[in-house]
Write an enzyme that holds these catalytic residues in place. Structure first.
Site, PDB file in Angstrom:
ATOM      1  N   LYS A 182      47.250  -8.947 -30.511  1.00 46.08           N
ATOM      2  CA  LYS A 182      48.475  -8.387 -31.091  1.00 46.08           C
ATOM      3  C   LYS A 182      48.890  -7.277 -30.130  1.00 46.08           C
ATOM      4  O   LYS A 182      48.244  -6.239 -30.035  1.00 46.08           O
ATOM      5  CB  LYS A 182      48.198  -7.848 -32.488  1.00 46.08           C
ATOM      6  CG  LYS A 182      49.475  -7.523 -33.229  1.00 46.08           C
ATOM      7  CD  LYS A 182      49.483  -6.115 -33.707  1.00 46.08           C
ATOM      8  CE  LYS A 182      50.812  -5.738 -34.312  1.00 46.08           C
ATOM      9  NZ  LYS A 182      51.429  -4.639 -33.591  1.00 46.08           N
ATOM     10  N   GLY A 239      42.827   2.739 -31.895  1.00 44.81           N
ATOM     11  CA  GLY A 239      44.059   3.356 -32.388  1.00 44.81           C
ATOM     12  C   GLY A 239      43.750   4.450 -33.376  1.00 44.81           C
ATOM     13  O   GLY A 239      42.700   5.101 -33.292  1.00 44.81           O
ATOM     14  N   GLY A 243      45.439   3.744 -39.341  1.00 42.59           N
ATOM     15  CA  GLY A 243      45.700   2.314 -39.143  1.00 42.59           C
ATOM     16  C   GLY A 243      44.401   1.530 -39.111  1.00 42.59           C
ATOM     17  O   GLY A 243      44.275   0.483 -39.747  1.00 42.59           O
ATOM     18  N   GLU A 263      37.730   1.502 -32.854  1.00 47.75           N
ATOM     19  CA  GLU A 263      37.425   2.732 -32.127  1.00 47.75           C
ATOM     20  C   GLU A 263      38.536   3.691 -32.517  1.00 47.75           C
ATOM     21  O   GLU A 263      39.700   3.477 -32.174  1.00 47.75           O
ATOM     22  CB  GLU A 263      37.393   2.403 -30.631  1.00 47.75           C
ATOM     23  CG  GLU A 263      36.735   3.468 -29.809  1.00 47.75           C
ATOM     24  CD  GLU A 263      37.768   4.231 -29.055  1.00 47.75           C
ATOM     25  OE1 GLU A 263      38.194   5.268 -29.589  1.00 47.75           O
ATOM     26  OE2 GLU A 263      38.160   3.795 -27.976  1.00 47.75           O
ATOM     27  N   CYS A 300      40.825   8.964 -26.001  1.00 50.52           N
ATOM     28  CA  CYS A 300      39.907   9.055 -27.140  1.00 50.52           C
ATOM     29  C   CYS A 300      38.757  10.010 -26.825  1.00 50.52           C
ATOM     30  O   CYS A 300      38.083  10.498 -27.717  1.00 50.52           O
ATOM     31  CB  CYS A 300      39.396   7.689 -27.533  1.00 50.52           C
ATOM     32  SG  CYS A 300      39.186   6.602 -26.158  1.00 50.52           S
ATOM     33  N   GLU A 389      41.385  14.901 -35.477  1.00 49.73           N
ATOM     34  CA  GLU A 389      41.826  14.740 -34.088  1.00 49.73           C
ATOM     35  C   GLU A 389      43.311  15.089 -33.942  1.00 49.73           C
ATOM     36  O   GLU A 389      44.131  14.693 -34.769  1.00 49.73           O
ATOM     37  CB  GLU A 389      41.633  13.273 -33.667  1.00 49.73           C
ATOM     38  CG  GLU A 389      42.123  12.962 -32.274  1.00 49.73           C
ATOM     39  CD  GLU A 389      42.100  11.464 -31.939  1.00 49.73           C
ATOM     40  OE1 GLU A 389      41.581  11.112 -30.897  1.00 49.73           O
ATOM     41  OE2 GLU A 389      42.609  10.661 -32.757  1.00 49.73           O
TER      42      GLU A 389
HETATM   43  P1  NAP Z   1      48.122   2.982 -34.568  1.00 47.89           P
HETATM   44  O1  NAP Z   1      49.253   3.535 -35.323  1.00 47.89           O
HETATM   45  O2  NAP Z   1      46.805   3.001 -35.208  1.00 47.89           O
HETATM   46  O3  NAP Z   1      48.508   1.479 -34.171  1.00 47.89           O
HETATM   47  C1  NAP Z   1      47.627   0.641 -33.440  1.00 47.89           C
HETATM   48  C2  NAP Z   1      47.902  -0.801 -33.801  1.00 47.89           C
HETATM   49  O4  NAP Z   1      47.527  -1.024 -35.145  1.00 47.89           O
HETATM   50  C3  NAP Z   1      49.349  -1.181 -33.682  1.00 47.89           C
HETATM   51  O5  NAP Z   1      49.419  -2.513 -33.200  1.00 47.89           O
HETATM   52  C4  NAP Z   1      49.836  -1.126 -35.113  1.00 47.89           C
HETATM   53  O6  NAP Z   1      50.829  -2.077 -35.344  1.00 47.89           O
HETATM   54  C5  NAP Z   1      48.610  -1.530 -35.897  1.00 47.89           C
HETATM   55  N1  NAP Z   1      48.568  -0.897 -37.220  1.00 47.89           N
HETATM   56  C6  NAP Z   1      48.504   0.433 -37.481  1.00 47.89           C
HETATM   57  N2  NAP Z   1      48.428   0.636 -38.809  1.00 47.89           N
HETATM   58  C7  NAP Z   1      48.435  -0.581 -39.392  1.00 47.89           C
HETATM   59  C8  NAP Z   1      48.382  -1.029 -40.747  1.00 47.89           C
HETATM   60  N3  NAP Z   1      48.305  -0.167 -41.753  1.00 47.89           N
HETATM   61  N4  NAP Z   1      48.427  -2.352 -40.972  1.00 47.89           N
HETATM   62  C9  NAP Z   1      48.511  -3.232 -39.931  1.00 47.89           C
HETATM   63  N5  NAP Z   1      48.584  -2.874 -38.650  1.00 47.89           N
HETATM   64  C10 NAP Z   1      48.542  -1.566 -38.367  1.00 47.89           C
HETATM   65  O7  NAP Z   1      47.964   3.698 -33.168  1.00 47.89           O
HETATM   66  P2  NAP Z   1      49.043   4.015 -32.034  1.00 47.89           P
HETATM   67  O8  NAP Z   1      50.343   3.371 -32.328  1.00 47.89           O
HETATM   68  O9  NAP Z   1      48.398   3.657 -30.782  1.00 47.89           O
HETATM   69  O10 NAP Z   1      49.183   5.599 -32.050  1.00 47.89           O
HETATM   70  C11 NAP Z   1      49.398   6.338 -33.207  1.00 47.89           C
HETATM   71  C12 NAP Z   1      48.334   7.408 -33.345  1.00 47.89           C
HETATM   72  O11 NAP Z   1      47.046   6.810 -33.211  1.00 47.89           O
HETATM   73  C13 NAP Z   1      48.327   8.471 -32.262  1.00 47.89           C
HETATM   74  O12 NAP Z   1      49.235   9.495 -32.526  1.00 47.89           O
HETATM   75  C14 NAP Z   1      46.889   8.923 -32.300  1.00 47.89           C
HETATM   76  O13 NAP Z   1      46.713   9.878 -33.300  1.00 47.89           O
HETATM   77  C15 NAP Z   1      46.110   7.711 -32.650  1.00 47.89           C
HETATM   78  N6  NAP Z   1      45.427   7.066 -31.494  1.00 47.89           N
HETATM   79  C16 NAP Z   1      44.143   7.420 -31.254  1.00 47.89           C
HETATM   80  C17 NAP Z   1      43.479   6.822 -30.203  1.00 47.89           C
HETATM   81  C18 NAP Z   1      42.067   7.167 -29.908  1.00 47.89           C
HETATM   82  O14 NAP Z   1      41.529   6.607 -28.962  1.00 47.89           O
HETATM   83  N7  NAP Z   1      41.437   8.031 -30.646  1.00 47.89           N
HETATM   84  C19 NAP Z   1      44.100   5.880 -29.392  1.00 47.89           C
HETATM   85  C20 NAP Z   1      45.418   5.541 -29.668  1.00 47.89           C
HETATM   86  C21 NAP Z   1      46.053   6.145 -30.734  1.00 47.89           C
HETATM   87  P3  NAP Z   1      52.351  -1.733 -35.726  1.00 47.89           P
HETATM   88  O15 NAP Z   1      53.092  -2.143 -34.512  1.00 47.89           O
HETATM   89  O16 NAP Z   1      52.581  -2.587 -36.884  1.00 47.89           O
HETATM   90  O17 NAP Z   1      52.424  -0.267 -36.032  1.00 47.89           O
END
Ligand code: NAP
Length: 504
Positions: A182, A239, A243, A263, A300, A389
């Site tokens: 995805k 992510g 999520g 992760e 991360c 975080e």
């Molecule tokens: P994210 O919001 O967790 O999204 C990652 C993936 O998961 C996307 O493809 C998203 O799809 C999907 N997703 C998220 N929530 C979902 C749900 N409830 N149901 C189904 N699919 C879901 O992460 P991000 O877009 O990369 O960044 C947002 C935040 O994540 C950042 O601000 C940061 O805080 C955190 N992040 C942390 C790390 C780390 O390594 N610690 C890395 C990246 C991001 P959609 O397109 O549908 O939203």
């Protein structure tokens, strides 16, 4: 020549589109329309992956190694174009993306070389003991087998190394599992060109076209449908905690629960012990700041929290960090959404009682500059929200009163990807008390280093207790990552010529 994405999904070897589109949001260069995925496509992708498993899951190790190396070749052949579109879509520097492209190719080749050694199969053999009393023992052989189709979520912060052909995909393909990626909406064109490279590799190697499928767009319903599809056997994810947790819960609630290798978040605390700060405090402050702002803090392993014991050099450390950070210009973040989340988090910290503000990033669209706060050990222990975080270049320095408080802070930590101790010889008694505590908290413990920069190798663990990851027994970086997509099978009294070829 610049790459112009066709904006389609790759399902069972066909590039297909639906009648809905979304538009990419590059920092520079043209925006493109991309087809939005739907449930019908998800079903087709999962069925194609399952179909492919009947051949790919029984392929030889040599065939899989060749496939991984061919993907690496195909990515290398497109490297300039990949880096051009990835730079436009993510705003990351060309040098960073060149490094990441090299790492992605290196990972694929590493897995190819690793599986050829066959150690990962963990082959075991208990010979038959027909004369044993009171019961005869049958012949038993054990080997690791691929688990079936795997879903991988592309990560926003590593458009190459943790996305379409990143570590999760490489380790699943190495294990013998077909993959459905995805793609992340923050870099859809980058995702597509990598998918194109994998598609070419499939054709060159003469594999079933369902071995790799690529879907994007469609908001949460696409990710949710993928993890709940009955043909899917495991999920790899990098992510947000929110999520990741939502998807993990869906995996557990399925009629057939499946493992979700998420992760998630980590603050990667660094403990700077009292003697080392006397000798190298300023040097460590400079190195910390460099690590904190690397990639606009979107790692991360970003070391967001520092713990120091109160002393005459504490202020020098804080002063040095503040001065360097305040001279930094704002930089572009991976998406508007991620920048908005950073500014919300900084605002929350600025409004938190018991925190002192050294530096506050002004609110900007898709841009971020560093922020820095200090607090006391007692405030940290009182306020669990401080352990969340902040994704971006924000640092928190906790100034504690004594060794007892430093141990309390260490014990209060949630699961981390990394924990670091800075020490010199005279700090060893305290460090020896700290290490067993930190070892229970983190997937990787470091001494006198910075946690950013994750080596892709045999001895790496990139994971850790929750919420660093949803599965403390696994890693998403390094050769051990393959274990996530294997399961042991015992073969009792099975004739040798019927055993899987991996036994040979
Ligand atoms: P994210 O919001 O967790 O999204 C990652 C993936 O998961 C996307 O493809 C998203 O799809 C999907 N997703 C998220 N929530 C979902 C749900 N409830 N149901 C189904 N699919 C879901 O992460 P991000 O877009 O990369 O960044 C947002 C935040 O994540 C950042 O601000 C940061 O805080 C955190 N992040 C942390 C790390 C780390 O390594 N610690 C890395 C990246 C991001 P959609 O397109 O549908 O939203």
């Amino acid at each position: 020549m610049s790459f112009k994405p066709q904006g389609k999904h790759l399902i069972a070897g066909q590039w297909v589109a639906t009648d809905q589109t979304f538009i990419s949001q590059p920092v520079e260069g043209p925006a493109y329309y991309f087809s939005v995925g739907n449930i019908e496509l998800i079903n087709k992708a999962c069925e194609a992956a399952e179909d492919a498993f009947w051949s790919y899951g029984y392929s030889t190790i040599e065939q899989r190694a060749l496939f991984l190396n061919t993907i690496a070749d195909e990515i290398e052949a497109r490297a300039n174009t990949i880096i051009e579109i990835a730079t436009q879509e993510t705003g990351l520097a060309i040098t960073r993306l060149e490094g990441e492209c090299g790492r992605t190719v290196g990972q694929l080749r590493l897995f190819a070389a690793y599986i050829l050694k066959k150690d990962f199969l963990d082959r075991r053999h208990d010979v038959a003991l027909p004369e044993r009393q009171p019961l005869a023992r049958p012949e038993l052989r054990l080997i690791q087998r691929p688990i079936g189709p795997v879903v991988v979520f592309g990560a926003s912060n590593f458009p190459l190394a943790f996305s379409t052909a990143g570590g999760d995909t490489a380790s699943a393909l190495a294990a013998g599992c077909p993959v459905i990626v995805k793609g992340h909406e923050a870099h859809p064109g980058t995702g597509e060109i990598i998918a194109e490279a994998i598609h070419h590799a499939i054709k060159k190697c003469g594999l079933h076209e369902g071995v790799f499928n690529f879907v994007q767009g469609g908001a949460h319903k696409i990710g949710q449908a993928l993890v709940q599809h009955p043909l899917i056997k495991a999920v790899g994810f990098t992510g947000s905690l929110r999520g990741g947790r939502a998807l993990f819960d869906l995996c557990v609630a399925r009629p057939e629960p499946i493992p979700f290798f998420g992760e998630l978040g980590s603050i990667n605390p660094m403990f700077i012990l009292p003697k080392v700060i006397e000798n190298r405090g300023t040097e460590i402050a400079k190195a910390w700041v460099d690590s904190l702002i690397l990639g606009v803090g979107q790692f991360c392993t970003n070391p967001g929290v520092v713990v120091l014991i109160e002393g005459k050099l504490t202020d020098v450390f804080i002063q040095t960090a503040t001065e360097i950070l305040s001279s930094m210009k704002s930089q572009t973040m991976l998406s508007k959404h991620i920048a908005a989340a950073y500014h919300t988090a900084v605002k929350r910290l600025a409004e938190t009682n018991g925190l002192h503000q050294c530096l506050i990033a002004p609110e900007e669209i898709r841009q971020a500059s560093p922020s820095l706060f200090t607090t006391t050990g007692q405030e940290w222990l009182k306020n669990t929200d401080l352990a969340e975080e902040v994704f971006g270049p924000s640092g928190l320095i906790i100034v504690v009163k004594n060794e007892h408080e430093i141990m309390q802070i260490a014990k209060s930590l949630k699961g981390q990807i990394t924990c670091t101790i800075h020490l010199d010889e005279r700090d060893k008694p305290l460090a020896k008390m700290l290490l067993p505590v930190l070892e229970r908290k983190a997937g990787r413990v470091l001494v006198n280093g910075m946690p950013t920069g994750v080596e892709v190798c045999d001895a790496m663990v990139h994971g850790g207790p929750y919420p660093a990851s949803t599965n403390f027994g696994a890693t998403s970086v390094g050769t051990m990552a393959i274990r996530r997509f294997l399961r042991p099978v015992s073969y009792q009294n099975i004739p040798e010529d019927m055993l899987p070829s991996d036994f040979l």
